[in-house]
Design an enzyme around this catalytic site. Structure first.
Site, PDB file in Angstrom:
ATOM      1  N   ARG A 222       0.852  -1.188   0.000  1.00  0.00           N
ATOM      2  CA  ARG A 222       0.000   0.000   0.000  1.00  0.00           C
ATOM      3  C   ARG A 222       0.891   1.243   0.000  1.00  0.00           C
ATOM      4  O   ARG A 222       1.943   1.256   0.637  1.00  0.00           O
ATOM      5  CB  ARG A 222      -0.907   0.028   1.247  1.00  0.00           C
ATOM      6  CG  ARG A 222      -2.106  -0.928   1.159  1.00  0.00           C
ATOM      7  CD  ARG A 222      -3.119  -0.470   0.117  1.00  0.00           C
ATOM      8  NE  ARG A 222      -4.285  -1.327   0.013  1.00  0.00           N
ATOM      9  CZ  ARG A 222      -4.476  -2.272  -0.911  1.00  0.00           C
ATOM     10  NH1 ARG A 222      -3.535  -2.523  -1.797  1.00  0.00           N
ATOM     11  NH2 ARG A 222      -5.589  -2.965  -0.952  1.00  0.00           N
ATOM     12  N   HIS A 269      -1.190  -0.031  -9.944  1.00  0.00           N
ATOM     13  CA  HIS A 269      -1.933  -0.947  -9.056  1.00  0.00           C
ATOM     14  C   HIS A 269      -2.410  -2.190  -9.823  1.00  0.00           C
ATOM     15  O   HIS A 269      -3.601  -2.500  -9.852  1.00  0.00           O
ATOM     16  CB  HIS A 269      -3.129  -0.239  -8.380  1.00  0.00           C
ATOM     17  CG  HIS A 269      -3.557  -0.917  -7.110  1.00  0.00           C
ATOM     18  ND1 HIS A 269      -3.988  -0.245  -5.996  1.00  0.00           N
ATOM     19  CD2 HIS A 269      -3.613  -2.238  -6.776  1.00  0.00           C
ATOM     20  CE1 HIS A 269      -4.297  -1.107  -5.039  1.00  0.00           C
ATOM     21  NE2 HIS A 269      -4.074  -2.341  -5.494  1.00  0.00           N
TER      22      HIS A 269
HETATM   23  P1  NAP Z   1      -2.013 -10.928   5.297  1.00  0.00           P
HETATM   24  O1  NAP Z   1      -2.084 -12.372   4.965  1.00  0.00           O
HETATM   25  O2  NAP Z   1      -3.003 -10.350   6.253  1.00  0.00           O
HETATM   26  O3  NAP Z   1      -0.534 -10.658   5.848  1.00  0.00           O
HETATM   27  C1  NAP Z   1      -0.157  -9.431   6.362  1.00  0.00           C
HETATM   28  C2  NAP Z   1       1.273  -9.539   6.891  1.00  0.00           C
HETATM   29  O4  NAP Z   1       1.665  -8.242   7.355  1.00  0.00           O
HETATM   30  C3  NAP Z   1       1.388 -10.492   8.076  1.00  0.00           C
HETATM   31  O5  NAP Z   1       2.589 -11.224   8.015  1.00  0.00           O
HETATM   32  C4  NAP Z   1       1.426  -9.539   9.266  1.00  0.00           C
HETATM   33  O6  NAP Z   1       2.131  -9.995  10.406  1.00  0.00           O
HETATM   34  C5  NAP Z   1       2.166  -8.363   8.680  1.00  0.00           C
HETATM   35  N1  NAP Z   1       1.916  -7.149   9.457  1.00  0.00           N
HETATM   36  C6  NAP Z   1       0.730  -6.523   9.674  1.00  0.00           C
HETATM   37  N2  NAP Z   1       0.914  -5.453  10.468  1.00  0.00           N
HETATM   38  C7  NAP Z   1       2.231  -5.416  10.757  1.00  0.00           C
HETATM   39  C8  NAP Z   1       3.056  -4.558  11.551  1.00  0.00           C
HETATM   40  N3  NAP Z   1       2.535  -3.527  12.218  1.00  0.00           N
HETATM   41  N4  NAP Z   1       4.370  -4.822  11.626  1.00  0.00           N
HETATM   42  C9  NAP Z   1       4.906  -5.879  10.978  1.00  0.00           C
HETATM   43  N5  NAP Z   1       4.195  -6.744  10.206  1.00  0.00           N
HETATM   44  C10 NAP Z   1       2.873  -6.494  10.105  1.00  0.00           C
HETATM   45  O7  NAP Z   1      -2.084 -10.031   3.982  1.00  0.00           O
HETATM   46  P2  NAP Z   1      -1.723 -10.450   2.481  1.00  0.00           P
HETATM   47  O8  NAP Z   1      -2.820 -11.220   1.887  1.00  0.00           O
HETATM   48  O9  NAP Z   1      -0.355 -11.030   2.467  1.00  0.00           O
HETATM   49  O10 NAP Z   1      -1.724  -9.014   1.777  1.00  0.00           O
HETATM   50  C11 NAP Z   1      -0.820  -7.981   2.175  1.00  0.00           C
HETATM   51  C12 NAP Z   1      -1.239  -6.667   1.561  1.00  0.00           C
HETATM   52  O11 NAP Z   1      -0.971  -6.676   0.151  1.00  0.00           O
HETATM   53  C13 NAP Z   1      -2.737  -6.362   1.600  1.00  0.00           C
HETATM   54  O12 NAP Z   1      -3.120  -5.876   2.870  1.00  0.00           O
HETATM   55  C14 NAP Z   1      -2.878  -5.319   0.523  1.00  0.00           C
HETATM   56  O13 NAP Z   1      -2.659  -4.048   1.094  1.00  0.00           O
HETATM   57  C15 NAP Z   1      -1.734  -5.636  -0.433  1.00  0.00           C
HETATM   58  N6  NAP Z   1      -2.228  -6.081  -1.761  1.00  0.00           N
HETATM   59  C16 NAP Z   1      -1.870  -5.384  -2.862  1.00  0.00           C
HETATM   60  C17 NAP Z   1      -2.308  -5.790  -4.125  1.00  0.00           C
HETATM   61  C18 NAP Z   1      -1.873  -5.071  -5.362  1.00  0.00           C
HETATM   62  O14 NAP Z   1      -2.379  -5.329  -6.461  1.00  0.00           O
HETATM   63  N7  NAP Z   1      -0.935  -4.155  -5.290  1.00  0.00           N
HETATM   64  C19 NAP Z   1      -3.118  -6.910  -4.250  1.00  0.00           C
HETATM   65  C20 NAP Z   1      -3.470  -7.600  -3.103  1.00  0.00           C
HETATM   66  C21 NAP Z   1      -3.027  -7.189  -1.855  1.00  0.00           C
HETATM   67  P3  NAP Z   1       1.628 -11.266  11.254  1.00  0.00           P
HETATM   68  O15 NAP Z   1       1.865 -12.453  10.340  1.00  0.00           O
HETATM   69  O16 NAP Z   1       2.512 -11.272  12.426  1.00  0.00           O
HETATM   70  O17 NAP Z   1       0.173 -11.042  11.553  1.00  0.00           O
END
Ligand code: NAP
Length: 306
Positions: A222, A269
């Site tokens: 993000r 994006h």
């Molecule tokens: P997810 O499964 O919820 O994983 C989020 C990760 O971030 C987890 O490992 C979490 O830690 C870590 N995290 C959250 N808050 C944190 C903090 N304060 N400090 C350190 N680590 C932190 O999410 P995901 O499915 O992998 O997706 C990640 C993000 O990718 C989404 O939220 C979205 O913003 C982005 N995204 C972008 C696109 C694009 O097209 N550009 C598409 C899809 C998603 P823990 O494991 O310890 O909980």
């Protein structure tokens, strides 16, 4: 069951696929784009939806977000129903491809051969991936899949997340000290974190300064994860490049300095889209669970914000 598809812009992509998938799963359900709120069992949602007040949906057992990121809905005070985010194998596959592609571009120094108006015979051989350390910030669905793909190409990957993890074959760190350690050694940094109050401006001037000279940032997470001004200053210093897929304002305004900075690549994006062909399987699984009163998949923790 009555399923309200409250994401009109995406309806054409699901109009045929979703009812067919529900029928295949033997779920007796009607999918509609308009309904009396008190009759709706499950809401399928995208942040651009007209639906912003969930109060009248008294019977709804779940709100299924079509996006992986939930920052635009998680704080909605009217939303008392269970909120699930999208975890779609097609989306994950797309993210792995984007991250691998952009990591390899920088790792192999492809640009100097693709744009070479002077026909310079620069035969410098790039190092092997095994000597190019990567920091993966975020070890969730997407971060871990990308970490594994990079490891499969021999990149030494260090992961970093909010909580401590014990992931076989992957060095993982957490906390402020862990972040400093991961950044200090990284030649490529990938940010796959959700936008929460804790992650906003995570990569600020102080932390960007931990990165070795010439390091590259890939941000498909993000926009607000990185302080824009601090990034520009770091790039004008020793930082190598930033490939950015996400921004504080999207579309990125025409006069934004990111468009013209020689060390920034903007992608609009497109790193990873939800793919209806695979996403319907995830929707159907959760609709069945809502029907049967089973725990829902990919529930969002409201307090945590992701
Ligand atoms: P997810 O499964 O919820 O994983 C989020 C990760 O971030 C987890 O490992 C979490 O830690 C870590 N995290 C959250 N808050 C944190 C903090 N304060 N400090 C350190 N680590 C932190 O999410 P995901 O499915 O992998 O997706 C990640 C993000 O990718 C989404 O939220 C979205 O913003 C982005 N995204 C972008 C696109 C694009 O097209 N550009 C598409 C899809 C998603 P823990 O494991 O310890 O909980």
């Amino acid at each position: 069951m009555l399923i309200l598809f409250a994401a009109p812009a995406l309806w054409p992509e699901y109009e045929t696929l979703l009812p067919a998938a529900l029928a295949r799963a033997g779920i007796a359900a009607q999918v509609v784009t308009e309904a009396a709120p008190e009759e709706v069992d499950v809401i399928i949602y995208a942040p651009s939806s007209w639906l912003q007040d969930f109060t009248p949906y008294v019977k709804a057992k779940a709100v299924l977000n079509l996006w992986a990121g939930v920052e635009r809905i998680v704080g909605n005070a009217t939303l008392t129903q269970a909120l699930c985010r999208m975890v779609d194998p097609g989306l994950t596959e797309g993210m792995v491809e984007w991250v691998l592609g952009h990591a390899l571009r920088h790792h192999l120094g492809m640009d100097r051969h693709i744009v070479n108006p002077g026909h310079v015979w620069d035969a410098t051989c790039p190092p092997l991936a095994r000597s190019r350390p990567v920091a993966m910030l975020g070890l969730g669905e997407l971060g871990l899949a990308c970490a594994r793909a990079l490891q499969a190409m021999n990149f030494p990957v260090t992961g970093w997340s909010r909580t401590a993890k014990d992931i076989p074959g992957l060095r993982s760190l957490h906390g402020e000290t862990g972040l400093k350690e991961a950044l200090s050694q990284a030649q490529i940094v990938v940010t796959l974190l959700p936008k929460t109050p804790e992650t906003e401006n995570l990569l600020n001037a102080e932390r960007l300064a931990f990165l070795p000279k010439g390091a590259v940032i890939l941000n498909p997470g993000r926009g607000p994860l990185i302080d824009d001004q601090a990034l520009l200053a770091a790039l004008d210093g020793g930082l190598g490049h930033a490939t950015l897929d996400v921004f504080r304002t999207e579309p990125l305004p025409q006069d934004h300095p990111f468009w013209t900075h020689p060390k920034i690549t903007v992608t609009p994006h497109i790193a990873a889209d939800t793919r209806p062909e695979t996403a319907v399987g995830v929707l159907v699984a959760n609709i069945a669970r809502a029907r049967d009163g089973l725990p829902l998949l990919h529930l969002v923790d409201r307090a945590r914000g992701y």
